[in-house]
Design a protein around this motif. Structure first.
Motif, PDB file in Angstrom:
ATOM      1  N   SER A  78       1.193  -1.227   0.184  1.00 21.12           N
ATOM      2  CA  SER A  78       0.068   0.106   0.280  1.00 21.12           C
ATOM      3  C   SER A  78       0.224   1.548  -0.006  1.00 21.12           C
ATOM      4  O   SER A  78       1.649   1.212   0.567  1.00 21.12           O
TER       5      SER A  78
ATOM      6  N   THR B 291       0.901   5.470   0.858  1.00 18.73           N
ATOM      7  CA  THR B 291       0.952   5.222   1.928  1.00 18.73           C
ATOM      8  C   THR B 291       0.891   7.507   1.769  1.00 18.73           C
ATOM      9  O   THR B 291       0.165   8.103   3.608  1.00 18.73           O
TER      10      THR B 291
ATOM     11  N   THR C 244      -2.883  -4.347   8.022  1.00 17.49           N
ATOM     12  CA  THR C 244      -2.009  -3.573   7.109  1.00 17.49           C
ATOM     13  C   THR C 244      -1.875  -2.796   7.855  1.00 17.49           C
ATOM     14  O   THR C 244      -1.602  -2.386   9.695  1.00 17.49           O
TER      15      THR C 244
ATOM     16  N   VAL D 252       0.316  -5.204   3.246  1.00 18.88           N
ATOM     17  CA  VAL D 252      -1.517  -5.204   3.241  1.00 18.88           C
ATOM     18  C   VAL D 252      -1.189  -7.302   3.343  1.00 18.88           C
ATOM     19  O   VAL D 252      -0.833  -7.223   2.505  1.00 18.88           O
TER      20      VAL D 252
ATOM     21  N   TYR E  85      -0.934  -0.665  -4.421  1.00 19.49           N
ATOM     22  CA  TYR E  85      -2.061   0.112  -4.873  1.00 19.49           C
ATOM     23  C   TYR E  85      -2.235   1.284  -3.910  1.00 19.49           C
ATOM     24  O   TYR E  85      -1.479   1.082  -2.874  1.00 19.49           O
ATOM     25  N   GLU E  86      -3.055   1.909  -4.224  1.00 21.61           N
ATOM     26  CA  GLU E  86      -3.443   3.346  -2.569  1.00 21.61           C
ATOM     27  C   GLU E  86      -3.673   2.866  -1.421  1.00 21.61           C
ATOM     28  O   GLU E  86      -4.848   1.437  -1.506  1.00 21.61           O
ATOM     29  N   ASN E  87      -3.686   3.666  -0.801  1.00 22.18           N
ATOM     30  CA  ASN E  87      -4.183   2.926   1.020  1.00 22.18           C
ATOM     31  C   ASN E  87      -6.026   3.618   0.633  1.00 22.18           C
ATOM     32  O   ASN E  87      -6.190   2.692   1.362  1.00 22.18           O
TER      33      ASN E  87
ATOM     34  N   VAL F 139      -7.885   0.032   0.131  1.00 23.54           N
ATOM     35  CA  VAL F 139      -8.231  -0.953   1.113  1.00 23.54           C
ATOM     36  C   VAL F 139      -9.499  -0.427   1.422  1.00 23.54           C
ATOM     37  O   VAL F 139     -10.408  -1.430   1.421  1.00 23.54           O
TER      38      VAL F 139
END
Length: 381
Positions: free
Chosen positions: A87, A89, A312, A348, A362-364, A367
């Motif tokens: 992820s 952040t 995560t 994650v 991927y971007e947080n 999630v």
């Protein structure tokens, strides 16, 4: 001969100097003297998600995980995860985030400014996974080892442009909709500058307010529980034992009575503190305590069959680097590069139905989006 001997001594001195300087900073050594057993947990066969448990190791990076793995003789409950991702952040206005912005992205799916809590970049409140669960008729809860005015629990229940507005954040809990809460920070619920008694307000809203552990663990009527047994943080891991695991399982037990399911956020909060303090021994004890809580939760989820567990972090803290050690002895040697957060991507881990959707980079905010889909539909559409 004397010249040759002098050259050898000089060369040896350079080697020693080089060896001590190779890490460019002081190192610390820690040996874990209470290694625990880890079992292989059978993967649930079901495909539909009813419950989601999001577990956040505050400040936990891959290096924290690998160092803890070494300290526990090469085994962690986390390794039962069937899917792993990474992820990103960053905050909306700063590359290196904090628990306010980073946690808000996990809780709401929105990138926001550094130090903001539960709001977008314009300061407008945004709904969290607690709100998503409540709209679906599910229960929602949080269990943390920090003060309830700290950023991560507030990311899911409160709204403010500044995480340092502690009394204001605590004042949001009675209208948050959250069912189950466990954490510290009682001192800002009463004796406030604004004269409010937030505990009284919570009781008027139908919560059972627990101010002691005995009362909390004895309560068994419904999930509307607000447990704050400590004025500030919970005790250190050596003092509190498996409190985070027991409090989390109590919340799961109460909220699982809702036939529509539940969402829960569990945080290993004090990892972040000891990253800031550059205290390797306490950081490892907190990380290993968090992993043992992960194990309890994953074992429950495996038996339930309809629960997704996602583990995560909101960011990395301390710039931890493992430079030496011995996993057979549980010994680790590490150094820190900062007393603040770093910009490292964080892992994650996912276990249970829907876990396959958490692989990749991927971007947080993703999630949140994936958990929301799974809570809403049981599958990703």
């Amino acid at each position: 001969m004397k010249i040759k001997k002098a050259l050898v001594i000089a060369a040896l001195a350079l080697c020693v100097q080089s060896a001590s300087a190779q890490y460019n900073m002081p190192t610390q050594t820690f040996t874990y003297d209470k290694p625990y057993a880890v079992e292989k947990i059978a993967t649930p066969k079901g495909k539909k998600v009813k419950n989601v448990i999001l577990m956040i190791g505050d400040g936990m990076s891959l290096m924290h995980v690998y160092t803890a793995w070494t300290a526990n003789r090469g085994k962690l409950w986390l390794e039962n995860a069937t899917a792993t991702g990474l992820s990103k952040t960053w905050a909306a206005n700063k590359l290196v985030t904090d628990s306010g912005s980073g946690g808000t992205s996990l809780a709401t799916g929105v990138k926001t400014n550094y130090h903001a809590v539960g709001v977008d970049t314009e300061g407008k409140p945004v709904p969290s996974l607690v709100d998503v669960a409540k709209e679906l008729g599910k229960d929602a809860g949080i269990a943390v080892t920090c003060r309830l005015w700290d950023a991560t629990p507030c990311d899911f229940c409160c709204h403010n442009v500044d995480r340092d507005k502690e009394e204001e954040l605590v004042g949001d809990y009675p209208t948050s909709g959250v069912d189950f809460v466990f954490g510290g920070g009682a001192e800002k619920f009463t004796n406030r500058k604004d004269g409010r008694n937030v505990f009284s307000e919570l009781m008027q809203k139908g919560y059972h307010v627990s101010r002691s552990l005995d009362d909390f663990f004895a309560y068994d009527k419904n999930s509307r529980v607000f447990a704050v047994p400590y004025d500030k943080d919970t005790p250190l891991p050596d003092e509190r034992g498996d409190l985070l695991a027991r409090a989390s399982m109590k919340g799961i037990e109460l909220m699982n009575r809702n036939k529509k399911g539940f969402f829960m956020m569990i945080e290993g909060s004090q990892l972040d503190d000891y990253g800031h303090f550059n205290q390797l021994d306490m950081l490892m004890k907190e990380t290993l305590d968090f992993d043992q809580t992960v194990g309890k939760v994953m074992k429950w989820a495996a038996e339930d069959g309809e629960t997704l567990v996602v583990v995560t972090a909101d960011h990395e803290t301390g710039g931890l680097t493992l430079v030496n050690g011995n996993k057979n002895e549980g010994r680790v040697e590490c150094c820190f590069s900062t007393r603040d957060h770093s910009g490292a991507m964080v892992p994650v881990y996912a276990f249970g139905p829907g876990a396959e959707h958490f692989t990749g980079i991927y971007e947080n905010t993703d999630v949140f989006k994936r958990i929301k889909q799974l809570l809403t539909y049981g599958v990703i559409k």
